[in-house]
Design a protein around this motif. Structure first.
Motif, PDB file in Angstrom:
ATOM      1  N   VAL A  58       0.824  -1.430   0.063  1.00 32.96           N
ATOM      2  CA  VAL A  58      -0.083  -0.028  -0.018  1.00 32.96           C
ATOM      3  C   VAL A  58       0.808   1.295  -0.078  1.00 32.96           C
ATOM      4  CG1 VAL A  58      -1.537   1.268   1.517  1.00 32.96           C
ATOM      5  CG2 VAL A  58      -1.954  -1.119   1.138  1.00 32.96           C
ATOM      6  N   LEU A  59       1.948   1.165   0.738  1.00 28.27           N
ATOM      7  CA  LEU A  59       2.645   2.609   0.981  1.00 28.27           C
ATOM      8  C   LEU A  59       3.658   2.881  -0.301  1.00 28.27           C
ATOM      9  CD1 LEU A  59       3.806   2.220   4.704  1.00 28.27           C
ATOM     10  CD2 LEU A  59       2.126   3.872   3.781  1.00 28.27           C
ATOM     11  N   PHE A  60       4.187   1.541  -0.734  1.00 27.63           N
ATOM     12  CA  PHE A  60       4.974   2.142  -1.870  1.00 27.63           C
ATOM     13  C   PHE A  60       4.546   1.850  -3.289  1.00 27.63           C
ATOM     14  CE2 PHE A  60       7.651   1.376   1.959  1.00 27.63           C
ATOM     15  CZ  PHE A  60       8.227   2.490   2.125  1.00 27.63           C
ATOM     16  N   PHE A  61       3.803   0.601  -3.257  1.00 27.77           N
ATOM     17  CA  PHE A  61       3.368   0.233  -4.909  1.00 27.77           C
ATOM     18  C   PHE A  61       2.247   1.133  -5.063  1.00 27.77           C
ATOM     19  CE2 PHE A  61       5.240  -4.326  -5.001  1.00 27.77           C
ATOM     20  CZ  PHE A  61       6.455  -3.902  -5.268  1.00 27.77           C
TER      21      PHE A  61
ATOM     22  N   SER B  75       4.201  -9.835 -10.434  1.00 28.15           N
ATOM     23  CA  SER B  75       3.272  -8.845 -11.341  1.00 28.15           C
ATOM     24  C   SER B  75       2.990  -7.645 -10.542  1.00 28.15           C
ATOM     25  CB  SER B  75       1.903  -9.748 -11.326  1.00 28.15           C
ATOM     26  OG  SER B  75       1.310  -9.565 -10.273  1.00 28.15           O
ATOM     27  N   SER B  76       3.134  -7.402  -9.513  1.00 24.11           N
ATOM     28  CA  SER B  76       2.986  -6.068  -8.817  1.00 24.11           C
ATOM     29  C   SER B  76       4.255  -5.181  -9.199  1.00 24.11           C
ATOM     30  CB  SER B  76       2.729  -6.125  -7.414  1.00 24.11           C
ATOM     31  OG  SER B  76       1.470  -6.018  -7.028  1.00 24.11           O
ATOM     32  N   VAL B  77       5.470  -5.902  -9.184  1.00 23.68           N
ATOM     33  CA  VAL B  77       6.403  -5.315  -9.406  1.00 23.68           C
ATOM     34  C   VAL B  77       6.457  -4.709 -10.593  1.00 23.68           C
ATOM     35  CG1 VAL B  77       8.956  -5.266  -9.490  1.00 23.68           C
ATOM     36  CG2 VAL B  77       7.834  -6.378  -7.570  1.00 23.68           C
ATOM     37  N   THR B  78       6.271  -5.646 -11.745  1.00 22.45           N
ATOM     38  CA  THR B  78       6.302  -5.477 -13.057  1.00 22.45           C
ATOM     39  C   THR B  78       5.087  -4.423 -13.493  1.00 22.45           C
ATOM     40  OG1 THR B  78       4.969  -7.250 -13.463  1.00 22.45           O
ATOM     41  CG2 THR B  78       7.063  -7.703 -13.930  1.00 22.45           C
ATOM     42  N   MET B  79       4.241  -4.350 -12.507  1.00 23.60           N
ATOM     43  CA  MET B  79       3.093  -3.172 -13.271  1.00 23.60           C
ATOM     44  C   MET B  79       3.842  -1.813 -12.545  1.00 23.60           C
ATOM     45  SD  MET B  79      -0.279  -3.189 -13.838  1.00 23.60           S
ATOM     46  CE  MET B  79      -0.652  -1.498 -14.358  1.00 23.60           C
ATOM     47  N   VAL B  80       4.351  -1.725 -11.473  1.00 26.11           N
ATOM     48  CA  VAL B  80       5.122  -0.413 -11.130  1.00 26.11           C
ATOM     49  C   VAL B  80       6.269  -0.142 -12.041  1.00 26.11           C
ATOM     50  CG1 VAL B  80       4.326  -0.275  -8.654  1.00 26.11           C
ATOM     51  CG2 VAL B  80       6.392  -1.382  -9.357  1.00 26.11           C
ATOM     52  N   VAL B 146      -8.904 -11.032 -10.422  1.00 19.07           N
ATOM     53  CA  VAL B 146      -7.644 -11.265 -11.097  1.00 19.07           C
ATOM     54  C   VAL B 146      -8.105 -11.185 -12.668  1.00 19.07           C
ATOM     55  CG1 VAL B 146      -5.896 -12.620 -11.875  1.00 19.07           C
ATOM     56  CG2 VAL B 146      -6.484 -12.409  -9.394  1.00 19.07           C
ATOM     57  N   ILE B 147      -9.150 -11.651 -13.057  1.00 21.13           N
ATOM     58  CA  ILE B 147      -9.582 -11.926 -14.247  1.00 21.13           C
ATOM     59  C   ILE B 147      -9.723 -10.347 -14.995  1.00 21.13           C
ATOM     60  CG2 ILE B 147     -11.239 -12.622 -15.989  1.00 21.13           C
ATOM     61  CD1 ILE B 147     -11.597 -15.151 -14.569  1.00 21.13           C
ATOM     62  N   ALA B 148     -10.546  -9.568 -14.165  1.00 22.07           N
ATOM     63  CA  ALA B 148     -10.950  -8.086 -14.407  1.00 22.07           C
ATOM     64  C   ALA B 148      -9.608  -7.189 -14.682  1.00 22.07           C
ATOM     65  CB  ALA B 148     -12.003  -7.549 -13.312  1.00 22.07           C
ATOM     66  N   GLY B 149      -8.812  -7.390 -13.753  1.00 20.17           N
ATOM     67  CA  GLY B 149      -7.625  -6.853 -13.748  1.00 20.17           C
ATOM     68  C   GLY B 149      -6.686  -7.136 -15.046  1.00 20.17           C
ATOM     69  N   LEU B 180      -3.126   0.594  -9.509  1.00 17.06           N
ATOM     70  CA  LEU B 180      -3.802   0.471  -8.062  1.00 17.06           C
ATOM     71  C   LEU B 180      -4.461  -0.519  -7.798  1.00 17.06           C
ATOM     72  CD1 LEU B 180      -4.203   4.468  -7.623  1.00 17.06           C
ATOM     73  CD2 LEU B 180      -2.626   3.045  -6.543  1.00 17.06           C
ATOM     74  N   PHE B 181      -5.574  -0.969  -8.836  1.00 21.48           N
ATOM     75  CA  PHE B 181      -6.514  -2.043  -8.859  1.00 21.48           C
ATOM     76  C   PHE B 181      -5.722  -3.199  -8.564  1.00 21.48           C
ATOM     77  CE2 PHE B 181      -9.015  -5.523 -10.621  1.00 21.48           C
ATOM     78  CZ  PHE B 181      -9.816  -5.321  -9.964  1.00 21.48           C
ATOM     79  N   TRP B 182      -4.625  -3.545  -9.462  1.00 25.07           N
ATOM     80  CA  TRP B 182      -3.970  -4.761  -9.479  1.00 25.07           C
ATOM     81  C   TRP B 182      -3.153  -5.081  -7.975  1.00 25.07           C
ATOM     82  CZ3 TRP B 182      -4.531  -8.664 -12.464  1.00 25.07           C
ATOM     83  CH2 TRP B 182      -3.666  -9.434 -12.396  1.00 25.07           C
ATOM     84  N   HIS B 183      -2.740  -3.707  -7.743  1.00 22.30           N
ATOM     85  CA  HIS B 183      -1.884  -4.051  -6.120  1.00 22.30           C
ATOM     86  C   HIS B 183      -2.936  -4.359  -5.005  1.00 22.30           C
ATOM     87  CE1 HIS B 183       1.702  -2.595  -8.268  1.00 22.30           C
ATOM     88  NE2 HIS B 183       1.142  -1.045  -8.278  1.00 22.30           N
ATOM     89  N   PHE B 184      -4.190  -3.784  -5.323  1.00 16.71           N
ATOM     90  CA  PHE B 184      -5.179  -4.135  -4.492  1.00 16.71           C
ATOM     91  C   PHE B 184      -5.553  -5.760  -4.185  1.00 16.71           C
ATOM     92  CE2 PHE B 184      -9.615  -5.032  -3.087  1.00 16.71           C
ATOM     93  CZ  PHE B 184      -9.429  -4.677  -1.761  1.00 16.71           C
TER      94      PHE B 184
END
Lengths: 101, 199
Positions: A58-61, B75-80, B146-149, B180-184
Protein backbone atom coordinates in the motif's frame (compact mmCIF):
# COMPACT_ATOMS: atom_id res chain seq x y z
CA UNK A 1 1.82 11.81 -6.53
CA UNK A 2 2.19 14.09 -9.55
CA UNK A 3 4.17 12.71 -12.47
CA UNK A 4 6.31 15.84 -12.59
CA UNK A 5 7.84 15.65 -9.13
CA UNK A 6 9.09 12.07 -9.21
CA UNK A 7 12.71 10.99 -8.86
CA UNK A 8 12.03 7.88 -10.91
CA UNK A 9 15.43 6.22 -10.39
CA UNK A 10 15.06 6.47 -6.63
CA UNK A 11 11.47 5.23 -6.90
CA UNK A 12 12.54 2.18 -8.93
CA UNK A 13 15.25 1.36 -6.38
CA UNK A 14 12.58 1.48 -3.68
CA UNK A 15 10.38 -0.88 -5.73
CA UNK A 16 13.22 -3.41 -5.88
CA UNK A 17 13.81 -3.22 -2.13
CA UNK A 18 10.10 -3.70 -1.48
CA UNK A 19 10.06 -6.65 -3.90
CA UNK A 20 12.88 -8.29 -1.92
CA UNK A 21 11.11 -7.62 1.37
CA UNK A 22 7.87 -9.14 0.06
CA UNK A 23 9.67 -12.30 -1.08
CA UNK A 24 11.34 -12.63 2.33
CA UNK A 25 7.98 -11.97 4.04
CA UNK A 26 6.34 -14.73 1.99
CA UNK A 27 9.09 -17.20 2.90
CA UNK A 28 8.76 -16.20 6.57
CA UNK A 29 4.98 -16.74 6.41
CA UNK A 30 5.45 -20.32 5.21
CA UNK A 31 8.33 -20.96 7.64
CA UNK A 32 6.22 -19.69 10.57
CA UNK A 33 3.49 -22.20 9.71
CA UNK A 34 6.00 -25.04 10.26
CA UNK A 35 6.67 -23.86 13.83
CA UNK A 36 3.32 -25.46 14.78
CA UNK A 37 2.50 -22.71 17.25
CA UNK A 38 -0.77 -22.85 19.22
CA UNK A 39 -3.74 -21.36 17.27
CA UNK A 40 -3.67 -17.93 18.98
CA UNK A 41 0.03 -17.07 18.55
CA UNK A 42 0.11 -18.84 15.18
CA UNK A 43 -2.71 -16.70 13.77
CA UNK A 44 -1.24 -13.54 15.34
CA UNK A 45 2.20 -14.17 13.78
CA UNK A 46 0.81 -14.99 10.34
CA UNK A 47 -1.40 -11.90 10.33
CA UNK A 48 1.45 -9.74 11.61
CA UNK A 49 3.63 -10.77 8.67
CA UNK A 50 0.68 -10.32 6.27
CA UNK A 51 0.04 -6.82 7.68
CA UNK A 52 3.72 -5.90 7.24
CA UNK A 53 3.68 -7.14 3.63
CA UNK A 54 0.36 -5.42 2.95
CA UNK A 55 1.68 -2.14 4.34
CA UNK A 56 4.65 -2.28 1.98
CA UNK A 57 2.36 -2.82 -1.01
CA UNK A 58 0.00 0.00 0.00
CA UNK A 59 2.70 2.50 0.97
CA UNK A 60 5.16 2.00 -1.89
CA UNK A 61 3.48 0.23 -4.82
CA UNK A 62 0.24 2.16 -4.36
CA UNK A 63 2.18 5.33 -3.50
CA UNK A 64 0.12 6.01 -0.40
CA UNK A 65 3.28 7.22 1.36
CA UNK A 66 3.20 10.44 -0.66
CA UNK A 67 -0.46 10.85 -1.55
CA UNK A 68 -2.65 13.88 -0.96
CA UNK A 69 -4.57 14.37 2.26
CA UNK A 70 -7.88 13.64 0.54
CA UNK A 71 -6.84 10.03 -0.14
CA UNK A 72 -5.72 9.61 3.49
CA UNK A 73 -9.13 10.75 4.71
CA UNK A 74 -10.91 8.55 2.22
CA UNK A 75 -9.00 5.41 3.09
CA UNK A 76 -8.98 6.27 6.79
CA UNK A 77 -12.77 6.28 6.66
CA UNK A 78 -12.73 2.95 4.82
CA UNK A 79 -10.47 1.45 7.49
CA UNK A 80 -12.81 2.65 10.28
CA UNK A 81 -15.80 1.01 8.58
CA UNK A 82 -13.70 -2.07 7.88
CA UNK A 83 -12.91 -2.32 11.60
CA UNK A 84 -16.62 -2.07 12.42
CA UNK A 85 -17.39 -4.68 9.82
CA UNK A 86 -14.85 -7.06 11.33
CA UNK A 87 -15.37 -6.60 15.03
CA UNK A 88 -19.01 -5.68 15.59
CA UNK A 89 -20.29 -9.05 14.33
CA UNK A 90 -17.63 -10.71 16.48
CA UNK A 91 -19.01 -9.00 19.60
CA UNK A 92 -22.35 -10.70 19.02
CA UNK A 93 -20.62 -14.07 19.07
CA UNK A 94 -18.42 -13.63 22.15
CA UNK A 95 -20.36 -16.22 24.15
CA UNK A 96 -20.01 -18.84 21.45
CA UNK A 97 -16.38 -18.37 20.47
CA UNK A 98 -14.37 -21.56 20.41
CA UNK A 99 -10.68 -20.62 20.77
CA UNK A 100 -9.53 -24.20 21.08
CA UNK A 101 -9.69 -25.02 17.38
CA UNK B 1 -19.36 19.92 -30.62
CA UNK B 2 -17.27 17.72 -28.36
CA UNK B 3 -16.83 18.36 -24.68
CA UNK B 4 -13.72 17.13 -22.88
CA UNK B 5 -14.20 15.42 -19.54
CA UNK B 6 -12.62 17.74 -16.98
CA UNK B 7 -9.78 16.85 -14.61
CA UNK B 8 -8.70 13.63 -16.32
CA UNK B 9 -5.12 14.88 -16.28
CA UNK B 10 -4.90 18.18 -14.43
CA UNK B 11 -5.68 18.15 -10.69
CA UNK B 12 -8.92 19.50 -9.32
CA UNK B 13 -8.32 22.73 -7.39
CA UNK B 14 -10.24 21.49 -4.32
CA UNK B 15 -8.64 18.06 -3.80
CA UNK B 16 -5.34 18.53 -5.64
CA UNK B 17 -6.04 15.23 -7.44
CA UNK B 18 -7.35 14.32 -10.86
CA UNK B 19 -10.67 12.52 -11.09
CA UNK B 20 -9.10 9.26 -12.25
CA UNK B 21 -7.25 8.90 -9.00
CA UNK B 22 -10.18 9.92 -6.82
CA UNK B 23 -12.41 7.50 -8.72
CA UNK B 24 -10.12 4.50 -8.37
CA UNK B 25 -9.47 5.13 -4.65
CA UNK B 26 -13.22 5.47 -4.01
CA UNK B 27 -13.72 2.18 -5.81
CA UNK B 28 -10.96 0.56 -3.76
CA UNK B 29 -12.61 1.82 -0.57
CA UNK B 30 -15.77 -0.04 -1.60
CA UNK B 31 -13.65 -3.10 -2.35
CA UNK B 32 -12.22 -2.96 1.18
CA UNK B 33 -15.81 -3.18 2.42
CA UNK B 34 -16.62 -6.08 0.10
CA UNK B 35 -13.68 -8.24 1.12
CA UNK B 36 -13.94 -6.98 4.72
CA UNK B 37 -17.43 -8.46 4.97
CA UNK B 38 -16.17 -11.82 3.73
CA UNK B 39 -13.18 -11.79 6.07
CA UNK B 40 -15.59 -10.98 8.92
CA UNK B 41 -17.66 -13.99 7.84
CA UNK B 42 -14.54 -16.13 7.89
CA UNK B 43 -13.60 -15.01 11.41
CA UNK B 44 -17.12 -15.51 12.80
CA UNK B 45 -17.50 -18.96 11.26
CA UNK B 46 -14.01 -20.03 12.25
CA UNK B 47 -14.07 -18.98 15.90
CA UNK B 48 -17.68 -20.12 16.33
CA UNK B 49 -17.30 -23.47 14.63
CA UNK B 50 -17.06 -26.64 16.69
CA UNK B 51 -15.89 -28.79 13.79
CA UNK B 52 -13.50 -26.46 11.99
CA UNK B 53 -11.09 -28.19 9.64
CA UNK B 54 -8.00 -26.46 8.21
CA UNK B 55 -7.16 -26.26 4.53
CA UNK B 56 -4.57 -29.03 4.87
CA UNK B 57 -7.39 -31.46 5.71
CA UNK B 58 -8.79 -30.90 2.22
CA UNK B 59 -5.39 -31.18 0.58
CA UNK B 60 -4.88 -27.49 -0.19
CA UNK B 61 -1.42 -27.24 -1.69
CA UNK B 62 0.91 -24.84 0.12
CA UNK B 63 3.60 -25.05 -2.62
CA UNK B 64 1.04 -24.09 -5.29
CA UNK B 65 -0.31 -21.21 -3.19
CA UNK B 66 3.26 -20.12 -2.36
CA UNK B 67 4.05 -20.11 -6.09
CA UNK B 68 0.91 -18.09 -6.75
CA UNK B 69 1.95 -15.57 -4.09
CA UNK B 70 5.34 -15.15 -5.76
CA UNK B 71 3.62 -14.80 -9.15
CA UNK B 72 1.32 -12.03 -7.90
CA UNK B 73 4.12 -10.19 -6.07
CA UNK B 74 6.22 -10.34 -9.25
CA UNK B 75 3.28 -9.02 -11.26
CA UNK B 76 2.93 -6.10 -8.84
CA UNK B 77 6.57 -5.19 -9.40
CA UNK B 78 6.27 -5.44 -13.18
CA UNK B 79 3.11 -3.31 -12.97
CA UNK B 80 4.92 -0.47 -11.18
CA UNK B 81 7.84 -0.89 -13.57
CA UNK B 82 5.42 -0.52 -16.49
CA UNK B 83 4.19 2.75 -15.00
CA UNK B 84 7.77 3.88 -14.26
CA UNK B 85 8.71 3.14 -17.89
CA UNK B 86 5.99 5.55 -19.06
CA UNK B 87 7.33 8.21 -16.70
CA UNK B 88 10.73 7.61 -18.35
CA UNK B 89 8.96 7.84 -21.74
CA UNK B 90 10.26 4.38 -22.66
CA UNK B 91 7.24 2.84 -24.37
CA UNK B 92 8.91 -0.42 -25.45
CA UNK B 93 9.88 -1.15 -21.82
CA UNK B 94 6.30 -0.35 -20.81
CA UNK B 95 5.05 -2.94 -23.30
CA UNK B 96 7.50 -5.51 -21.95
CA UNK B 97 6.60 -4.99 -18.28
CA UNK B 98 2.86 -4.77 -18.92
CA UNK B 99 3.05 -7.95 -21.00
CA UNK B 100 4.78 -9.77 -18.14
CA UNK B 101 2.12 -8.46 -15.74
CA UNK B 102 -0.66 -9.89 -17.91
CA UNK B 103 1.18 -13.21 -18.25
CA UNK B 104 1.63 -13.39 -14.47
CA UNK B 105 -2.12 -12.87 -14.05
CA UNK B 106 -2.71 -15.66 -16.53
CA UNK B 107 -0.23 -17.89 -14.69
CA UNK B 108 -2.04 -17.22 -11.42
CA UNK B 109 -5.36 -18.28 -12.95
CA UNK B 110 -3.86 -21.44 -14.49
CA UNK B 111 -2.56 -22.50 -11.06
CA UNK B 112 -5.96 -21.67 -9.55
CA UNK B 113 -7.61 -23.81 -12.23
CA UNK B 114 -5.31 -26.72 -11.33
CA UNK B 115 -6.24 -26.29 -7.67
CA UNK B 116 -9.96 -26.09 -8.31
CA UNK B 117 -10.06 -29.13 -10.61
CA UNK B 118 -8.06 -31.09 -8.04
CA UNK B 119 -10.63 -30.25 -5.36
CA UNK B 120 -13.57 -31.10 -7.61
CA UNK B 121 -11.99 -34.41 -8.62
CA UNK B 122 -11.81 -35.35 -4.93
CA UNK B 123 -15.47 -34.47 -4.47
CA UNK B 124 -14.76 -31.25 -2.57
CA UNK B 125 -17.38 -28.60 -3.32
CA UNK B 126 -18.52 -25.45 -1.51
CA UNK B 127 -21.37 -27.47 0.00
CA UNK B 128 -19.01 -30.12 1.41
CA UNK B 129 -17.78 -28.19 4.46
CA UNK B 130 -17.89 -24.66 5.86
CA UNK B 131 -14.15 -24.25 5.22
CA UNK B 132 -14.61 -25.11 1.54
CA UNK B 133 -17.57 -22.72 1.27
CA UNK B 134 -15.31 -19.93 2.51
CA UNK B 135 -12.37 -21.10 0.40
CA UNK B 136 -14.33 -21.16 -2.86
CA UNK B 137 -16.15 -17.88 -2.11
CA UNK B 138 -13.02 -15.93 -1.16
CA UNK B 139 -10.71 -17.34 -3.84
CA UNK B 140 -13.51 -17.25 -6.43
CA UNK B 141 -14.24 -13.59 -5.84
CA UNK B 142 -10.51 -12.87 -5.82
CA UNK B 143 -10.13 -14.81 -9.07
CA UNK B 144 -12.84 -12.69 -10.70
CA UNK B 145 -10.84 -9.62 -9.68
CA UNK B 146 -7.67 -11.12 -11.18
CA UNK B 147 -9.51 -11.77 -14.47
CA UNK B 148 -10.92 -8.21 -14.49
CA UNK B 149 -7.53 -6.62 -13.77
CA UNK B 150 -5.76 -8.87 -16.26
CA UNK B 151 -8.32 -8.04 -18.98
CA UNK B 152 -7.95 -4.31 -18.50
CA UNK B 153 -4.16 -4.59 -18.37
CA UNK B 154 -4.27 -6.59 -21.62
CA UNK B 155 -6.34 -3.78 -23.15
CA UNK B 156 -3.79 -1.20 -21.98
CA UNK B 157 -1.02 -3.38 -23.42
CA UNK B 158 -2.82 -3.77 -26.77
CA UNK B 159 -5.45 -1.51 -28.37
CA UNK B 160 -5.65 0.93 -25.44
CA UNK B 161 -1.95 1.75 -25.83
CA UNK B 162 -2.72 3.87 -28.89
CA UNK B 163 -3.55 6.67 -26.46
CA UNK B 164 0.17 6.97 -25.69
CA UNK B 165 0.60 8.70 -29.06
CA UNK B 166 -2.21 11.23 -28.60
CA UNK B 167 -2.50 11.80 -24.84
CA UNK B 168 0.54 10.32 -23.06
CA UNK B 169 -0.17 11.85 -19.66
CA UNK B 170 -3.76 10.63 -19.63
CA UNK B 171 -2.55 7.18 -20.67
CA UNK B 172 0.00 7.18 -17.84
CA UNK B 173 -2.82 8.03 -15.43
CA UNK B 174 -4.85 5.10 -16.74
CA UNK B 175 -1.94 2.75 -16.22
CA UNK B 176 -1.46 4.11 -12.70
CA UNK B 177 -5.16 3.60 -11.89
CA UNK B 178 -5.08 0.09 -13.30
CA UNK B 179 -1.96 -0.53 -11.23
CA UNK B 180 -3.71 0.61 -8.07
CA UNK B 181 -6.43 -1.97 -8.70
CA UNK B 182 -3.86 -4.66 -9.48
CA UNK B 183 -1.93 -3.97 -6.27
CA UNK B 184 -5.17 -4.20 -4.33
CA UNK B 185 -5.73 -7.66 -5.85
CA UNK B 186 -2.21 -8.57 -4.70
CA UNK B 187 -2.94 -7.13 -1.25
CA UNK B 188 -6.05 -9.30 -0.83
CA UNK B 189 -4.08 -12.40 -1.78
CA UNK B 190 -1.37 -11.55 0.74
CA UNK B 191 -4.04 -12.04 3.43
CA UNK B 192 -5.86 -14.94 1.77
CA UNK B 193 -2.70 -17.03 1.51
CA UNK B 194 -2.00 -17.50 5.24
CA UNK B 195 -5.68 -17.40 6.23
CA UNK B 196 -6.77 -20.21 3.90
CA UNK B 197 -3.64 -22.29 3.37
CA UNK B 198 -1.52 -22.03 6.51
CA UNK B 199 -3.75 -21.43 9.56
Amino acid sequence: MSHHDIDIDKTVRTYMLVFGALIIGTILTVAASYLHLPPGPGIALALLIACAKGSLVVLFFMHLIDEKKFIYWLMGLAVVFFAFELFVPLLTELDNINLGS
Amino acid sequence: MSMAIPYTVEPRPDTGLNNVKIGIWLFLASEVMLFGGLFAGYIILRVGSTDWLPGSHFGLSVPLAFTNTLVLITSSVTMVMAWASLIRKDFSKYRLYMGITVLCGLGFMVIKYIEYTSKFSHGYYPSTHIFLALYFTLTGLHGIHVIAGMSYNAYLWGPGAKMWETAPEQFTNRVEASGLFWHFVDLVWIFLFPVLYLL
